[in-house]
Design a protein around this motif. Structure first.
Motif, PDB file in Angstrom:
ATOM      1  N   LEU A  65     -20.035 -33.310  16.455  1.00  0.00           N
ATOM      2  CA  LEU A  65     -20.063 -32.906  17.750  1.00  0.00           C
ATOM      3  C   LEU A  65     -21.706 -32.365  17.765  1.00  0.00           C
ATOM      4  N   THR A  66     -22.360 -31.998  16.740  1.00  0.00           N
ATOM      5  CA  THR A  66     -23.692 -31.313  16.712  1.00  0.00           C
ATOM      6  C   THR A  66     -24.510 -32.947  17.030  1.00  0.00           C
ATOM      7  N   ALA A  67     -24.337 -34.077  16.436  1.00  0.00           N
ATOM      8  CA  ALA A  67     -25.099 -35.003  16.561  1.00  0.00           C
ATOM      9  C   ALA A  67     -25.131 -35.687  18.074  1.00  0.00           C
ATOM     10  N   ILE A  68     -23.714 -35.395  18.649  1.00  0.00           N
ATOM     11  CA  ILE A  68     -23.709 -35.935  20.052  1.00  0.00           C
ATOM     12  C   ILE A  68     -24.400 -34.865  20.737  1.00  0.00           C
ATOM     13  N   ALA A  69     -24.311 -33.695  20.496  1.00  0.00           N
ATOM     14  CA  ALA A  69     -25.225 -32.783  21.547  1.00  0.00           C
ATOM     15  C   ALA A  69     -26.765 -33.043  21.377  1.00  0.00           C
ATOM     16  N   ALA A  70     -27.199 -33.201  20.249  1.00  0.00           N
ATOM     17  CA  ALA A  70     -28.670 -33.308  19.754  1.00  0.00           C
ATOM     18  C   ALA A  70     -28.864 -34.622  20.563  1.00  0.00           C
ATOM     19  N   GLU A  71     -28.231 -35.817  20.391  1.00  0.00           N
ATOM     20  CA  GLU A  71     -28.516 -37.042  21.296  1.00  0.00           C
ATOM     21  C   GLU A  71     -28.702 -36.756  22.962  1.00  0.00           C
ATOM     22  N   GLY A  72     -27.662 -35.866  23.395  1.00  0.00           N
ATOM     23  CA  GLY A  72     -27.737 -35.565  24.636  1.00  0.00           C
ATOM     24  C   GLY A  72     -28.747 -34.888  25.373  1.00  0.00           C
ATOM     25  N   HIS A  73     -29.340 -34.192  24.418  1.00  0.00           N
ATOM     26  CA  HIS A  73     -30.428 -33.209  24.711  1.00  0.00           C
ATOM     27  C   HIS A  73     -31.827 -34.453  24.840  1.00  0.00           C
ATOM     28  N   GLU A  74     -31.699 -35.089  23.962  1.00  0.00           N
ATOM     29  CA  GLU A  74     -32.806 -35.940  24.046  1.00  0.00           C
ATOM     30  C   GLU A  74     -33.062 -37.083  24.949  1.00  0.00           C
ATOM     31  N   LEU A  75     -31.670 -37.568  25.353  1.00  0.00           N
ATOM     32  CA  LEU A  75     -31.440 -38.144  26.589  1.00  0.00           C
ATOM     33  C   LEU A  75     -31.899 -37.509  27.929  1.00  0.00           C
ATOM     34  N   LEU A  76     -31.430 -36.180  27.933  1.00  0.00           N
ATOM     35  CA  LEU A  76     -31.685 -35.245  29.139  1.00  0.00           C
ATOM     36  C   LEU A  76     -33.330 -35.199  29.323  1.00  0.00           C
ATOM     37  N   ALA A  77     -33.768 -34.882  28.288  1.00  0.00           N
ATOM     38  CA  ALA A  77     -35.299 -34.694  28.114  1.00  0.00           C
ATOM     39  C   ALA A  77     -36.132 -35.914  28.401  1.00  0.00           C
ATOM     40  N   ASP A  78     -35.728 -37.089  28.112  1.00  0.00           N
ATOM     41  CA  ASP A  78     -36.209 -38.239  28.564  1.00  0.00           C
ATOM     42  C   ASP A  78     -36.281 -38.455  29.973  1.00  0.00           C
ATOM     43  N   THR A  79     -35.076 -38.189  30.466  1.00  0.00           N
ATOM     44  CA  THR A  79     -34.855 -38.617  32.090  1.00  0.00           C
ATOM     45  C   THR A  79     -35.623 -37.397  32.916  1.00  0.00           C
ATOM     46  N   LEU A  80     -35.616 -36.073  32.292  1.00  0.00           N
ATOM     47  CA  LEU A  80     -36.315 -35.153  33.010  1.00  0.00           C
ATOM     48  C   LEU A  80     -37.871 -35.353  33.192  1.00  0.00           C
ATOM     49  N   ARG A  81     -38.456 -36.191  32.009  1.00  0.00           N
ATOM     50  CA  ARG A  81     -39.931 -36.193  31.890  1.00  0.00           C
ATOM     51  C   ARG A  81     -40.264 -37.118  32.897  1.00  0.00           C
ATOM     52  N   ARG A  82     -39.202 -37.936  33.185  1.00  0.00           N
ATOM     53  CA  ARG A  82     -39.644 -39.004  34.157  1.00  0.00           C
ATOM     54  C   ARG A  82     -39.686 -38.870  35.508  1.00  0.00           C
ATOM     55  N   ALA A  83     -39.166 -37.519  35.830  1.00  0.00           N
ATOM     56  CA  ALA A  83     -39.271 -36.978  37.416  1.00  0.00           C
ATOM     57  C   ALA A  83     -40.419 -36.664  37.791  1.00  0.00           C
TER      58      ALA A  83
END
Length: 200
Positions: A65-83
């Protein structure tokens, strides 16, 4: 002379990235049943691998679950940076929750995670910085409060809206309307109190 045929394995050999396959199976299970119902034994069955495989890659359920959360934050960071601006960052936050509901559930459930995991802490910092960067781009006259509090306000609006949306609590309120367009209107109202709702 008779040819000895090899004994078939108990489980099919898994081609490709086994770690990714386990995480994908976990995300499917979480989306369907929630993180509380997740078990490594069930994941092994879903992924078609040995019972020991998930533990080999993640040690235990918390590690997965920790690995899933880390991946989620990475994906979120990537999409926020492109706003392009804060309003679009909020829209992208809501879109992320809709497109990655399993990640979203796990990312903000600290009781399920290993809080001192280096990958998780790093990924959380990335997503937090991406949101703060978007807030910092808002002119002072439109932000209304100092940057830190504006970040809290922006996150609260986007996260609250996304959480209510995923739980179908906004179905009646939206009346079949586009959730992202509705969020754009809300974000404009928050950061331009009394201002022009059509302003960029």
């Amino acid at each position: 002379m008779a040819t000895t045929r090899p004994t078939p394995p108990d489980r099919p050999y898994h081609h490709g990235d086994l770690r990714r396959a386990i995480m994908s199976a976990a995300l499917e299970a979480i989306a369907a049943e929630g993180p509380a119902a997740l078990s490594l034994r069930d994941l092994a069955r879903r992924a078609g691998v040995s019972h020991a495989a998930p533990a080999h890659h993640f040690k235990d359920r918390t590690g997965l679950l920790t690995a899933i959360a880390a991946e989620g934050h990475e994906l979120l960071a990537d999409t926020l940076r492109r706003a392009g601006d804060l309003r679009e960052a909020g829209v992208r936050y809501v879109r992320f929750a809709r497109e990655h509901p399993a990640h979203f559930q796990v990312m903000f459930s600290p009781q399920l995670l290993r809080p001192d995991d280096v990958e998780l802490v790093t990924a959380q910092a990335l997503s937090g910085a991406a949101l703060q960067d978007a807030v910092a781009q808002v002119p002072d006259r439109d932000r209304g409060v100092e940057t830190r509090l504006a970040g809290v306000a922006a996150w609260s609006l986007a996260h609250g809206f996304a959480t209510l949306l995923l739980a179908h609590n906004l179905d009646d309120a939206l009346g079949g309307g586009d959730p992202e367009e509705t969020f754009r209107e809300l974000a404009t109202t928050l950061f331009r109190p009394g201002g022009d709702a059509d302003a960029p």
